[in-house]
Write an enzyme that holds these catalytic residues in place. Structure first.
Site, PDB file in Angstrom:
ATOM      1  N   SER A 132       3.387  -0.878  -5.360  1.00 37.81           N
ATOM      2  CA  SER A 132       1.936  -0.762  -5.205  1.00 37.81           C
ATOM      3  C   SER A 132       1.344  -0.041  -6.406  1.00 37.81           C
ATOM      4  O   SER A 132       1.987   0.846  -6.993  1.00 37.81           O
ATOM      5  CB  SER A 132       1.613   0.019  -3.926  1.00 37.81           C
ATOM      6  OG  SER A 132       0.239   0.338  -3.861  1.00 37.81           O
ATOM      7  N   TYR A 145       2.547   7.644   1.305  1.00 40.91           N
ATOM      8  CA  TYR A 145       2.677   6.260   0.859  1.00 40.91           C
ATOM      9  C   TYR A 145       2.881   6.186  -0.654  1.00 40.91           C
ATOM     10  O   TYR A 145       3.807   5.519  -1.137  1.00 40.91           O
ATOM     11  CB  TYR A 145       1.434   5.464   1.260  1.00 40.91           C
ATOM     12  CG  TYR A 145       1.477   4.017   0.855  1.00 40.91           C
ATOM     13  CD1 TYR A 145       2.233   3.093   1.577  1.00 40.91           C
ATOM     14  CD2 TYR A 145       0.780   3.553  -0.257  1.00 40.91           C
ATOM     15  CE1 TYR A 145       2.296   1.769   1.209  1.00 40.91           C
ATOM     16  CE2 TYR A 145       0.829   2.221  -0.634  1.00 40.91           C
ATOM     17  CZ  TYR A 145       1.585   1.335   0.099  1.00 40.91           C
ATOM     18  OH  TYR A 145       1.654   0.014  -0.272  1.00 40.91           O
ATOM     19  N   SER A 146       2.027   6.870  -1.405  1.00 39.06           N
ATOM     20  CA  SER A 146       2.133   6.829  -2.868  1.00 39.06           C
ATOM     21  C   SER A 146       3.477   7.368  -3.346  1.00 39.06           C
ATOM     22  O   SER A 146       4.089   6.828  -4.261  1.00 39.06           O
ATOM     23  CB  SER A 146       0.992   7.631  -3.500  1.00 39.06           C
ATOM     24  OG  SER A 146      -0.253   7.028  -3.255  1.00 39.06           O
ATOM     25  N   LYS A 149       6.304   4.852  -2.743  1.00 42.58           N
ATOM     26  CA  LYS A 149       6.257   3.728  -3.683  1.00 42.58           C
ATOM     27  C   LYS A 149       6.613   4.158  -5.107  1.00 42.58           C
ATOM     28  O   LYS A 149       7.202   3.392  -5.864  1.00 42.58           O
ATOM     29  CB  LYS A 149       4.868   3.080  -3.650  1.00 42.58           C
ATOM     30  CG  LYS A 149       4.558   2.339  -2.349  1.00 42.58           C
ATOM     31  CD  LYS A 149       5.505   1.177  -2.112  1.00 42.58           C
ATOM     32  CE  LYS A 149       5.074   0.314  -0.941  1.00 42.58           C
ATOM     33  NZ  LYS A 149       5.955  -0.841  -0.713  1.00 42.58           N
TER      34      LYS A 149
END
Length: 246
Positions: A132, A145-146, A149
């Site tokens: 992402s 989330y970051s 990823k």
């Protein structure tokens, strides 16, 4: 070509399954939701050489590896399965944080532990990671989330270096906002938003061209790259301002 796609019951995974459903390809579609997979299978079995559904939660590593062993050798795996917790400034509970990392990062290693010996034996194959653009800048509203990823990017990079001389292609795709169940959770305006079909087609083309690293949309990627070049104090002000608007 034998292709395994994870997270195939909706969103990007489902759209990619439709693009790869040709008479040249045998598809293995993996996801948790068997009913959705069955519906998709019925739609695609006339288009593809064959379609087989694989029902598994990617966070159940023992079951996941058992299912992958039953598939055996494939020519390409598209590691698309992943989850998001939405955007929030609240501290992520430990259980949710772990589940996210299990799905977005560790499940990929569980799959590749089984598949890599096959790739190495035949000195070929493609491994495609769906990362992402969020991995390139860690917004405080999407910390877990970051981070997951970004870790996936590091894993893909190391894997590429490790197996380059063995003919194994490692492709890392970094999409921006694409219409999916994941982005449906977002209540804010998403810049450079793409339809599921448009996003999947970009990914499909990047895989065909064997791009090692493919962030898109390019304008969004450029903005993030420029932001990362700013001095820390200025970048912090901008991110704070954006967070307050979210």
């Amino acid at each position: 070509m034998k292709i395994l796609i994870t997270g195939a019951s909706s969103g990007i995974g489902e759209a990619l399954a439709r693009l790869y459903a040709t008479k040249n390809n045998e598809l293995f579609l993996l996801a948790r939701r068997e009913e959705r997979l069955q519906t998709l299978c019925k739609e695609l079995e006339k288009e593809a050489l064959s379609v087989e559904i694989v029902t598994a939660d990617v966070t159940d590593f023992a079951l996941l590896q058992e299912k992958i062993r039953a598939i055996g050798n494939v020519d390409m795996v598209i590691l698309n399965a992943g989850v998001s917790l939405g955007h929030s400034l609240e501290i992520t509970p430990m259980d949710d944080f772990q589940k996210l990392f299990d799905a977005n990062l560790l499940s990929n290693h569980a799959i590749l532990e089984v598949l890599l010996p096959h790739f190495r034996a035949k000195r070929g194959g493609k491994i495609v990671f769906i990362s992402s653009l969020a991995s390139l800048i860690t917004m405080p509203t999407s910390l877990a989330y970051s981070t997951s990823k970004r870790a996936l990017n590091a894993y893909a990079e190391g894997l590429r270096y490790k197996y380059k001389k063995e003919g194994i292609k490692v492709i890392n795709i970094l999409p921006g906002f694409i219409k999916s169940e994941m982005t449906d959770k977002n209540s804010f305006k998403m810049p450079f938003f793409l339809s599921t079909e448009a996003g999947a087609k970009r990914i499909y083309d990047a895989i065909a061209k064997e791009k090692r690293y493919y962030p898109f949309p390019f304008r969004f990627y450029t903005i993030i790259r420029l932001l990362n070049l700013f001095p820390d104090f200025l970048k912090e002000k901008i991110i704070h301002s954006l967070t307050q608007r979210s």
